[in-house]
Scaffold this motif. Structure first.
Motif, short mmCIF file in Angstrom:
data_model
loop_
_atom_site.label_atom_id
_atom_site.label_comp_id
_atom_site.label_asym_id
_atom_site.label_seq_id
_atom_site.Cartn_x
_atom_site.Cartn_y
_atom_site.Cartn_z
N MET A 132 6.26 12.65 3.46
CA MET A 132 6.81 11.12 3.41
C MET A 132 5.81 10.49 4.66
O MET A 132 5.69 8.93 4.71
CB MET A 132 8.04 10.76 4.08
N ASP A 133 4.95 11.04 5.13
CA ASP A 133 4.09 10.77 6.17
C ASP A 133 2.86 10.36 5.32
O ASP A 133 2.50 8.32 5.87
CB ASP A 133 3.41 11.34 6.32
N GLY A 134 2.54 10.47 4.37
CA GLY A 134 1.42 9.47 3.21
C GLY A 134 1.46 8.40 3.20
O GLY A 134 1.54 7.19 2.02
N ALA A 135 3.27 8.09 2.06
CA ALA A 135 4.03 7.29 1.38
C ALA A 135 4.06 5.75 2.13
O ALA A 135 4.48 5.17 2.41
CB ALA A 135 5.08 7.62 0.88
N GLY A 136 3.88 6.37 4.09
CA GLY A 136 4.51 5.05 4.81
C GLY A 136 5.88 5.16 5.41
O GLY A 136 5.97 4.05 5.46
N CYS A 137 6.74 6.24 5.16
CA CYS A 137 7.85 5.81 5.67
C CYS A 137 8.72 5.87 6.54
O CYS A 137 9.67 5.94 7.11
CB CYS A 137 8.90 7.44 5.05
N LYS A 138 7.89 6.15 7.61
CA LYS A 138 8.03 6.50 9.24
C LYS A 138 8.57 5.18 9.85
O LYS A 138 7.57 4.01 9.85
CB LYS A 138 6.83 7.18 9.82
N GLY A 139 9.55 4.92 10.55
CA GLY A 139 10.38 3.36 10.46
C GLY A 139 10.74 2.94 10.31
O GLY A 139 12.01 2.33 10.48
N MET A 140 10.73 3.17 8.30
CA MET A 140 11.54 2.44 7.67
C MET A 140 13.11 2.58 8.15
O MET A 140 13.55 3.54 8.27
CB MET A 140 11.43 3.00 6.30
N ALA A 141 13.92 1.62 7.59
CA ALA A 141 15.32 1.21 7.88
C ALA A 141 17.05 0.77 7.04
O ALA A 141 15.96 0.05 6.42
CB ALA A 141 15.63 1.22 9.53
N ARG A 142 17.82 1.16 7.23
CA ARG A 142 19.06 0.62 6.52
C ARG A 142 19.76 0.61 7.30
O ARG A 142 20.54 1.55 8.02
CB ARG A 142 19.14 1.29 4.96
N GLY A 143 20.92 -1.04 7.58
CA GLY A 143 21.52 -0.79 9.31
C GLY A 143 20.71 -0.53 9.81
O GLY A 143 19.52 -0.11 10.77
#
Length: 67
Positions: free
Chosen positions: A1-12
Motif C-alpha cells: 500500500m506504500d506505493g499506492a499512496g494509501c498512508k493517511g487515507m481515512a473514512r470517518g
C-alpha cells in the motif's frame, strides 16, 4: 500500500497509519462501517495503481455479500 499512496487515507475516524500502510488506526470513534469502507477504498486504489488485488486476511461476518 506504500506505493499506492494509501498512508493517511481515512473514512470517518478510521485512518491508514501514516507510519505503516498495513495498519488501520481508530482515532477515537471509528465504526466498523468506516473500517469496511476504508478497506474497500484502499483495495480499489491498490488495484488501480499497482494492478494488485488485495484480499482481507480476516473473515468479515454479517456484511451483505460476505467475502
Amino acid at each position: 500500500m506504500d506505493g499506492a499512496g494509501c498512508k493517511g487515507m481515512a473514512r470517518g475516524d478510521i485512518q491508514v497509519s501514516t507510519l505503516h500502510a498495513n495498519f488501520f488506526v481508530n482515532r477515537g470513534s471509528g465504526k466498523a462501517s468506516d473500517f469496511l469502507a476504508l478497506m474497500d477504498d484502499v483495495r480499489e486504489r491498490v488495484l488501480k495503481s499497482c494492478a494488485i488485488e488485495l484480499e482481507p486476511e480476516i473473515r468479515i461476518m454479517g456484511r451483505h455479500g460476505d467475502r
